[in-house]
Design a protein around this motif. Structure first.
Motif, PDB file in Angstrom:
ATOM      1  N   LEU A 293       0.840  -1.195   0.000  1.00 53.57           N
ATOM      2  CA  LEU A 293       0.000   0.000   0.000  1.00 53.57           C
ATOM      3  C   LEU A 293       0.874   1.244   0.000  1.00 53.57           C
ATOM      4  O   LEU A 293       1.842   1.320   0.741  1.00 53.57           O
ATOM      5  CB  LEU A 293      -0.895   0.015   1.234  1.00 53.57           C
ATOM      6  N   SER A 294       0.505   2.206  -0.814  1.00 51.13           N
ATOM      7  CA  SER A 294       1.375   3.371  -0.935  1.00 51.13           C
ATOM      8  C   SER A 294       1.314   4.225   0.329  1.00 51.13           C
ATOM      9  O   SER A 294       0.389   4.140   1.124  1.00 51.13           O
ATOM     10  CB  SER A 294       0.981   4.208  -2.149  1.00 51.13           C
ATOM     11  N   TYR A 297      -1.889   6.134   1.258  1.00 52.36           N
ATOM     12  CA  TYR A 297      -3.011   5.477   1.937  1.00 52.36           C
ATOM     13  C   TYR A 297      -2.801   5.497   3.430  1.00 52.36           C
ATOM     14  O   TYR A 297      -3.710   5.644   4.224  1.00 52.36           O
ATOM     15  CB  TYR A 297      -3.137   4.018   1.500  1.00 52.36           C
ATOM     16  N   GLN A 298      -1.530   5.290   3.768  1.00 52.80           N
ATOM     17  CA  GLN A 298      -1.219   5.240   5.192  1.00 52.80           C
ATOM     18  C   GLN A 298      -1.607   6.541   5.870  1.00 52.80           C
ATOM     19  O   GLN A 298      -2.007   6.554   7.027  1.00 52.80           O
ATOM     20  CB  GLN A 298       0.273   4.973   5.380  1.00 52.80           C
ATOM     21  N   ILE A 300      -4.143   8.362   5.320  1.00 51.41           N
ATOM     22  CA  ILE A 300      -5.573   8.380   5.684  1.00 51.41           C
ATOM     23  C   ILE A 300      -5.724   7.789   7.075  1.00 51.41           C
ATOM     24  O   ILE A 300      -6.375   8.367   7.950  1.00 51.41           O
ATOM     25  CB  ILE A 300      -6.427   7.537   4.716  1.00 51.41           C
TER      26      ILE A 300
ATOM     27  N   GLY C 136      -5.282  11.359   0.934  1.00 46.09           N
ATOM     28  CA  GLY C 136      -5.283   9.904   0.823  1.00 46.09           C
ATOM     29  C   GLY C 136      -6.478   9.407   0.025  1.00 46.09           C
ATOM     30  O   GLY C 136      -6.346   8.549  -0.853  1.00 46.09           O
ATOM     31  N   VAL C 137      -7.645   9.958   0.324  1.00 43.08           N
ATOM     32  CA  VAL C 137      -8.846   9.533  -0.394  1.00 43.08           C
ATOM     33  C   VAL C 137      -8.714   9.864  -1.883  1.00 43.08           C
ATOM     34  O   VAL C 137      -9.064   9.061  -2.750  1.00 43.08           O
ATOM     35  CB  VAL C 137     -10.106  10.206   0.204  1.00 43.08           C
ATOM     36  N   MET C 140      -6.570   7.391  -3.404  1.00 40.03           N
ATOM     37  CA  MET C 140      -7.229   6.096  -3.420  1.00 40.03           C
ATOM     38  C   MET C 140      -8.224   6.000  -4.570  1.00 40.03           C
ATOM     39  O   MET C 140      -8.202   5.028  -5.329  1.00 40.03           O
ATOM     40  CB  MET C 140      -7.940   5.882  -2.092  1.00 40.03           C
ATOM     41  N   ARG C 143      -6.515   5.675  -7.801  1.00 41.32           N
ATOM     42  CA  ARG C 143      -5.519   4.596  -7.832  1.00 41.32           C
ATOM     43  C   ARG C 143      -4.166   5.131  -8.290  1.00 41.32           C
ATOM     44  O   ARG C 143      -3.473   4.532  -9.105  1.00 41.32           O
ATOM     45  CB  ARG C 143      -5.968   3.466  -8.760  1.00 41.32           C
ATOM     46  N   SER C 144      -3.811   6.295  -7.784  1.00 42.59           N
ATOM     47  CA  SER C 144      -2.525   6.954  -8.068  1.00 42.59           C
ATOM     48  C   SER C 144      -2.319   7.278  -9.546  1.00 42.59           C
ATOM     49  O   SER C 144      -1.206   7.552  -9.967  1.00 42.59           O
ATOM     50  CB  SER C 144      -1.343   6.114  -7.573  1.00 42.59           C
TER      51      SER C 144
END
Lengths: 315, 503, 321
Positions: A293-294, A297-298, A300, C136-137, C140, C143-144
């Motif tokens: 996981l990039s 994401y962490q 968040i 982050g969302v 997400m 998907r980058s």
């Protein structure tokens, strides 16, 4: 009397439950990642986690002091950059390793002192000041490196980040020593008393004849120095220093401290809480990395953790 | 006699079982100014807070325009036409005068937008009508204090206030502006506004007020038209009969001068104070609110930026620009606001007790825990602090024991001069007696002590010598036994120049 | 005559005056140093470049005005931008895309306010957290991946001209004018100054301070939705992880330079607009004189600190009130 002892017991209970909760979370992380990522539960990886948290661990000490005194330093990430790059550039220029390290630490002391003077003497909120210096010090990183990575250090320098004694990484040993030392300062010296006194009631502290502004300057300078030490281990481990070195560290550390039970308004909390918080975050990042996981994401999860940690304390 | 607009009858109010008001009454008439006087703590501000809806009353009735009313909050009272001007103004410094007067007022809006022209015009009319000489387009922060006060008055007018309470309205004003304020008040009277004038300054009261109400210990003790009474009678009514409390003051041997202050000024309340304190002497400072009696100790302890004067400790000149300097020069200070200035209530007795001295209990910065424990045990025993142990949090102690911890904190530093600023505020009777005998013992042991108090009997009972302060200077000096409540209060109420001839 | 004079003197003593003069001086300096700086072409480039920062800085101004702080602006902009882009990619009509993006921005802005008010967490901590959550969302949901290949109609928003100026510039001017009018003439606008100027007095007046706060953060969110739209449309593509990462500092800088007070109660549209112009000009000018662009962050930080100091000096001069 009765009421007192029962409330004391209750306090102890709360304290206990927070630490059991934190250790429970760590256990849960081990279970989860051990199950999901096969490599996670190897000795190599465990040491890796410890090595990875050693830098933010070192910075978490002065930041905990600052939080306990009711302050905050959002510029630590940028200070990591300035000090790491200073040290790296001197190394690349062929200066002796010791000199380079000392220069890096001196740089940290200077920038920390600048923060401290602005906060302590001019009495501007620490949060706002360090937002400003965060941007400025990061800018300094770009100016110093012109955007290129600084690498190519003498071999002896890599011992710091990569070497080990009796199977334990040097950086981890240093972190351990720092924590023990910091615990001692906080619990056994008058300076620890002053930190808690300021964090709980700055006014009474001043009325007790303590030079509050000097304590603040000292705290920020100490923060600069510890951050510099961390940055030296970091560039040794990464074997290069980029302009973005250490960016975002402040979030990890503040989140860790708040999860660990340090009061956002200062005055209460324990160093061991911060340490558990650092472990939780370090394991989380490592485990998620192993699962592919990039980093983003962490963040968040970190953001949510931060909100939960602070909101819960307020009840 | 005008028409009665407000009657407060048999008002009672208790705070955690202690009566602040027992049987207070106040009757206001349109177009008349009612003076409300009383000693510190007589219940004036409580009564005003009840009238303006900030506090709820426990007993009694309020009749406003003949109807019983019960204001639940400050807004209800204001909407009904009862306005108050606090000593600390409630203005928005960053907004203009006109906006402060009309903020949120629908009558200066058209089509949902602020009509600046109409607002400024109406505001300027109001300001002009009571003799204001400034532009309403200026920001409030640019105005002088007296003009800010005018803004507060105009605000009340704009809200159609029919009852206006002025709390110590002249305390912030320079001498020259008082007459200006009085002209404004006369203008308000002419409009039929009923005014409550809360003040200590009898001269002003006898000049501007029509009637007078004296509160004493939460009871309305005296009611009169101003023309039918004298300043002497008012003073007598404020005191009532002499209260005799036994103060355990022993005669201490009074030695040479320990501390001397010359021309102390804090650039604000304290104007020019010179005095000395002797070994073994308890020096009482007495004065009403705003006289400088509570401000003087703060200036001595280095708490006031810009305070200046010459200070001598044991004949040696010292500077007192910060509390740290004061402590280094063996001065100790027990502040009046225990919770904000004296203790750190979330922390333990041990922590609090050694805070000022902990550095001296260290070897290479490490606290010598045995020495610390000995110090803590010593003072807990000496001062008879009632606690479950030295790790108990201070917040769980009673007010009296908290205060003992504060005093112990300072005694641990071994001071030469101990300043006690209202040391028994919020302390129960039993603990008070203990603190008094402790102070007396300290004096007997040779400590020089300065004490202020809001209670006149405390000053009389404890002091070897009393300085009465009025408007920042010493208005009279009494030796022990020379003064009684009446002479002390008179000296505190009258201007310095008037008391020269003696009371 | 007297009235006239006082008005004139008020103009010269206005809080915004130093920044306006300073901006003009910097403009002059760059014009001398770089021949291409003072050209119509370059000026319109600068104008185009500052629109996004400018719009966000106005939101930041009202947040700071009520004593708040928003670190999440860059992340929220990124999130709104990628939402807009993805909706366009999904074939939604542009009008609907615009509408939904603005709604999302407003809702998430209000969420910031709600968290601050309901959980009693300091503004800075809440927005530090949401800064990471929003970013982050955004990563997400994308998907980058870069979001690109927008419809012509969508691209039209950022690129086409309405008369002499591009649509983004016109939008910026419109927002600035609306803000200026609202802050001056709308009762709610005046309340913002009141809340920031003396919170206790505002509460005593019966103002619902928490609700004011939530509404201010909602308006701020609305502007971020708008800025996100413009970002995606102007650049033709957007990557969630990298879009507008230092926006919070740039815009805070603009507002503070423009006279906003970090403790609340002061700030103006004119000042903030000039603050934005100044920072935009420095950025452009550094490139023009072939100086390293790496100086930009350093200068921004230094300017923020300088603005704080000026703030402090002004406060000290005024004394307490």
């Amino acid at each position: 009397m009765v009421q007192q002892s029962s409330s004391h017991a209750k306090m102890l209970c709360v304290l206990k439950s927070r630490y059991t909760l934190l250790i429970g979370i760590i256990a849960l992380e081990f279970l989860l990642f051990g199950f999901l990522a096969p490599y996670f539960l190897t000795l190599g990886n465990i040491l890796n986690i410890l090595r990875q948290i050693s830098e933010i661990g070192m910075i978490s000490i002065p930041l905990t002091f600052l939080l306990l005194s009711g302050h905050m330093d959002l510029s630590v990430g940028s200070i990591v950059g300035v000090c790491g790059i200073t040290c790296g550039m001197l190394l690349r220029a062929g200066q002796p390793v010791v000199l380079a390290i000392l220069a890096g630490i001196a740089a940290g002391a200077v920038v920390g002192f600048i923060n401290g003077v602005i906060v302590g003497k001019l009495k501007i909120q620490a949060v706002v000041v360090t937002i400003g210096t965060q941007v400025m010090f990061r800018g300094l990183c770009y100016i110093m490196t012109s955007g290129r990575a600084v690498s190519g250090y003498p071999l002896s320098f890599y011992v710091l980040g990569g070497g080990d004694i009796l199977g334990l990484p040097i950086s981890v040993l240093v972190l351990g020593l720092c924590y023990v030392g910091a615990w001692f300062v906080l619990e056994r010296t008058y300076f620890g008393r002053y930190i808690l006194a300021i964090g709980n009631n700055q006014n009474t502290t001043r009325y007790s004849g303590i030079r509050v502004d000097r304590v603040k300057i000292l705290l920020f300078t100490f923060c600069g120095i510890m951050t510099a030490v961390a940055s030296i281990f970091l560039i040794s481990r990464l074997s290069s220093a980029e302009a973005t070195l250490g960016s975002g560290y402040e979030l990890d550390i503040i989140t860790a401290a708040l999860i660990g039970g340090i009061d956002i308004n200062g005055g209460s909390g324990k160093l061991q809480g911060t340490f558990l918080g650092i472990l939780i975050i370090g394991i989380l990042r490592n485990g998620l990395n192993l699962m592919g996981l990039s980093v983003i994401y962490q963040s968040i999860i970190l953001g949510v953790l931060l909100l939960v940690a602070v909101a819960k304390r307020k009840g | 006699m005008g028409e009665t607009i407000l009657e407060m009858q048999h008002i009672a109010k208790a705070f955690s079982g202690v009566y602040a008001l027992k049987d207070a009454q106040l009757t206001l008439q349109k177009g008349r100014v009612m003076a409300l006087v009383g000693e510190n703590g007589a219940g004036k501000s409580t009564l005003m807070r009840i009238l303006t809806g900030i506090y709820d009353h426990d007993g009694g009735t309020i009749l406003y325009k003949g109807q019983p009313v019960h204001f639940k909050n400050a807004m209800q009272a204001r909407d009904a036409g009862i306005a108050i001007i606090h000593q600390e103004f409630n203005l928005f410094p960053n907004l203009t005068v006109a906006e402060n007067i009309f903020l949120g007022d629908k009558s200066v809006q058209s089509h949902g937008l602020v009509d600046w022209q109409a607002m400024n015009r109406r505001a300027q009319e109001l300001v002009d009508s009571i003799g204001g000489t400034f532009s309403v387009e200026e920001k409030v922060q640019e105005l002088s204090v007296q003009n800010q006060q005018v803004v507060e008055i105009v605000k009340a007018l704009a809200a159609n206030a029919e009852v206006l309470i002025m709390d110590e309205p002249t305390s912030a004003l320079p001498e020259s502006e008082v007459q200006h304020l009085f002209r404004t008040i006369r203008g308000l009277k002419a409009r039929g506004v009923a005014i409550v004038y809360v003040s200590h300054r009898l001269n002003e009261i006898f000049e501007i007020c029509d009637d007078i109400t004296v509160l004493r210990d939460g009871v309305t003790a005296f009611l009169s038209e101003v023309g039918a009474t004298t300043q002497q009678e008012v003073v007598a009514q404020m005191i009532g009969k002499e209260v005799t409390v036994l103060y355990p003051k022993q005669d201490a041997e009074i030695g040479g001068v320990v501390f001397e202050a010359r021309h102390l000024s804090d650039g604000d309340t304290v104007k020019d104070l010179s005095f000395c304190v002797h070994k073994g002497e308890i020096l009482g400072l007495y004065g009403l609110v705003g006289s400088g009696a509570t401000e003087c100790p703060e200036a001595l302890f280095g708490l006031v930026r810009g305070a200046h004067g010459t200070f001598l400790m044991d004949g040696r000149e010292i500077s007192l620009h910060s509390p740290a300097q004061a402590v280094a020069n063996r001065i100790a200070y027990v502040p009046p606001d225990r919770h904000r200035q004296g203790i750190i209530r979330q922390l333990s007795i041990r922590f609090n007790l050694t805070l000022a001295v902990v550095r001296r209990l260290c070897t290479r910065s490490v606290i010598r825990r045995k020495d610390e424990q000995a110090t803590v045990d010593d003072y807990i025993r000496k001062l008879r602090v009632k606690c479950a142990g030295d790790s108990q949090k201070v917040t769980f102690l009673s007010g009296g024991n908290q205060q003992k911890v504060v005093i112990a904190k300072w005694l641990a530093t071994n001071p030469a001069l101990l300043i006690l600023n209202d040391p028994t505020r919020g302390v129960d009777v039993g603990a008070k007696a203990e603190i008094y005998s402790l102070i007396s013992e300290l004096a007997c042991a040779g400590m020089a002590i300065v004490i202020t108090s809001s209670e006149i009997s405390e000053i009389l009972g404890m002091s070897d010598r009393i300085l009465v302060l009025n408007e920042g200077v010493v208005s009279r000096e009494f030796l022990r036994g020379q003064a009684d409540q009446k002479s002390l209060l008179s000296a505190a109420l009258m201007r310095p120049d008037e008391t020269q001839g003696g009371v | 005559m007297k009235q006239h004079k006082s008005r004139l003197s008020r103009i010269f003593s206005a809080r915004e005056m130093p920044i306006i003069v300073f901006t003009l001086l910097v403009y002059g300096a760059f014009s001398v140093m770089a021949p291409n700086f003072n050209t119509f072409n370059n000026v319109s480039v600068i104008a185009q470049q500052i629109t996004i920062n400018g719009i966000v800085a106005l939101g930041m101004t009202i947040v700071i005005m009520i004593g708040g702080m928003d670190l999440s602006v860059g992340s929220l902009l990124s999130l709104c931008g990628v939402f807009a882009g993805m909706m366009d990619n999904a074939g939604l009509p542009v009008a609907l895309t615009v509408l939904l993006t603005l709604v999302i921005g407003t809702a998430l802005g209000a969420l910031n306010g709600l968290l601050i008010v309901k959980l009693h967490i300091p503004d800075i901590i809440v927005t530090l957290a949401t800064m990471n959550i929003f970013r982050g969302v955004a990563v997400m949901v994308t998907r980058s991946q870069w979001i690109t290949d927008f419809s012509d109609a969508f691209l039209h928003i950022g690129s086409s001209k309405g008369g002499l100026f591009s649509i983004p510039i016109l939008l910026y001017v419109a927002v600035a004018v609306v803000f200026a009018v609202c802050l001056r003439w709308l009762p709610f606008g005046r309340l913002l100054y009141a809340v920031g100027g003396n919170r206790e007095a505002a509460v005593l007046m019966g103002l619902n301070v928490p609700s004011v706060k939530i509404r201010v953060y909602a308006v701020n969110g609305f502007l971020l939705g708008l800025a996100g739209l413009l970002f995606a449309s102007m650049f033709g593509s957007i990557q969630a992880a990298t879009a507008a990462t230092s926006l919070q500092f740039q815009t805070m800088g603009s507002a503070l330079i423009g006279g906003a007070n970090i403790f609340g109660g002061a700030g103006s549209v004119l000042g903030t607009v000039f603050g934005t112009i100044l920072l935009g000009m420095i950025k452009n000018g550094l490139v023009q004189i072939h100086a390293s662009e790496y100086w930009l962050d350093f200068i921004t930080g230094a300017v923020i600190l300088l603005a704080l100091l000026v703030n402090l000096i002004q406060l000290r001069k005024k004394g307490r009130c």
